[in-house]
Write a protein that holds these residues in place. Structure first.
Motif, mmCIF file in Angstrom:
data_model
loop_
_atom_site.group_PDB
_atom_site.id
_atom_site.type_symbol
_atom_site.label_atom_id
_atom_site.label_comp_id
_atom_site.label_asym_id
_atom_site.label_seq_id
_atom_site.Cartn_x
_atom_site.Cartn_y
_atom_site.Cartn_z
ATOM 1 N N THR A 1 -6.594 5.177 -3.019
ATOM 2 C CA THR A 1 -5.740 4.127 -2.467
ATOM 3 C C THR A 1 -5.581 4.301 -0.964
ATOM 4 N N ALA B 1 -6.354 1.627 1.995
ATOM 5 C CA ALA B 1 -5.201 1.105 2.716
ATOM 6 C C ALA B 1 -5.514 0.917 4.196
ATOM 7 N N TYR C 1 -4.195 8.488 -5.551
ATOM 8 C CA TYR C 1 -3.531 8.468 -4.244
ATOM 9 C C TYR C 1 -4.558 8.496 -3.118
ATOM 10 N N ALA D 1 2.312 1.818 -3.444
ATOM 11 C CA ALA D 1 1.321 2.395 -4.362
ATOM 12 C C ALA D 1 1.066 3.865 -4.036
ATOM 13 N N LEU D 2 0.958 4.189 -2.750
ATOM 14 C CA LEU D 2 0.735 5.577 -2.352
ATOM 15 C C LEU D 2 1.899 6.466 -2.776
ATOM 16 N N TRP E 1 0.833 -1.203 0.000
ATOM 17 C CA TRP E 1 0.000 0.000 0.000
ATOM 18 C C TRP E 1 0.868 1.253 0.000
#
Length: 323
Positions: A186, A190, A183, A86-87, A83
């Motif tokens: 996500t 998360a 962002y 990805a962030l 996570w």
């Protein structure tokens, strides 16, 4: 509770609220400064180097503050690495790289006006990916905000926009707000993490990813003029560290939905900086910005009434900050 105690408590709450509002104003002021100072910085530092140097300088202060203020369970934090990766790719790296690239081709005021559409775009993304309810009021607010963005992009001449299309800077800025929307979505999906700690880890990931890319291109372009060095230090400390601290401090007092409305001040502050600095601006930009903010306020009014998520859980999400 005695009358004196109640009065003291009321004063303490009022004082805490005043400090929280001041913190939100400071955070958005510094984020607006990222547009103004960033536009000057990209004249001597390429966007990739600027993002790398920004988060390299901010990393140690963020880690130190996270350890002191949040005392995170690092094993639990690092277990959420997919996570956080990805962030980092969407937010600290993607958004900022696209933003600084946009600032190479357009002015800070126009970029901030396009960015003002971001809350509306996030509303649409939340409806699509999180199945959040989209009301007529929200749709109306999004359409109004979109009309304001198109007014800015066309500089008041829609026919010219249809013929010439979007400029390079505007296209990169649209990509930037799309990255920030990803962002934010996500971040909502998360697992909950301490926000400053999450930001510090994302900064570390950004540095690790960008360093080999920069070295492959001959290394980062280091700022040499004094103005460029000062710009880099400002970007690394104020919008990268202090804004996050002020924002998260405010969220201990003010609900996240209410605080989110303050993000519209980024555009307002950028407009004021532009006017005070004597940079050119157009009536279409001012009118478009006003229309965008009106649309966002309409959408935000719906969002705040519809939120039932506990405040303590919302506040810990790492994707609810402006970079």
């Amino acid at each position: 509770m005695t009358l004196a105690a109640a009065t003291t408590t009321k004063r303490a709450r009022r004082r805490a609220l005043t400090v929280a509002v001041a913190s939100l104003l400071g955070a958005t002021l510094f984020w607006a400064g990222n547009y103004i100072v960033g536009a000057g910085a990209v004249e001597s530092i390429d966007p990739l180097s600027l993002v790398l140097l920004r988060w390299s300088l901010a990393l140690l202060p963020l880690l130190a503050i996270a350890q002191i203020a949040e005392r995170p369970q690092w094993r639990q934090v690092l277990a959420a690495w997919p996570w956080l990766l990805a962030l980092s790719m969407f937010g600290l790296l993607g958004y900022n790289l696209l933003l600084y690239t946009a600032l190479e081709h357009t002015d800070a005021f126009s970029a901030s006006l396009i960015n003002a559409f971001n809350p509306a775009l996030i509303t649409l993304a939340a409806a699509a990916f999180l199945r959040e309810r989209l009301t007529r009021r929200a749709v109306g607010g999004v359409l109004i905000a979109l009309a304001g963005v198109l007014l800015v992009l066309s500089n008041g001449d829609a026919g010219k926009l249809l013929q010439a299309g979007f400029g390079t800077g505007e296209l990169f800025m649209i990509g930037a707000i799309a990255a920030w929307s990803a962002y934010t979505i996500t971040g909502r999906l998360a697992p909950p993490l301490p926000p400053i700690t999450a930001t510090a880890v994302q900064a570390a990931i950004t540095v690790v990813v960008l360093t080999p890319l920069s070295l492959a291109g001959g290394g980062p372009s280091l700022p040499s003029p004094p103005d460029a060095v000062a710009s880099l230090v400002f970007i690394a400390l104020f919008p990268s560290v202090l804004s996050y601290l002020l924002w998260n401090r405010a969220l201990t007092v003010i609900p996240a939905g209410t605080a989110g409305v303050f993000l519209n001040l980024i555009t307002v502050f950028t407009a004021l900086f532009t006017i005070l600095a004597g940079h050119p601006y157009s009536i279409a930009q001012i009118a478009g910005g006003a229309v965008v903010i009106a649309g966002i306020l309409l959408t935000s009014a719906r969002s705040q009434r519809g939120r039932s998520m506990p405040f303590s859980w919302r506040r810990r999400q790492p994707g609810n900050l402006e970079a």
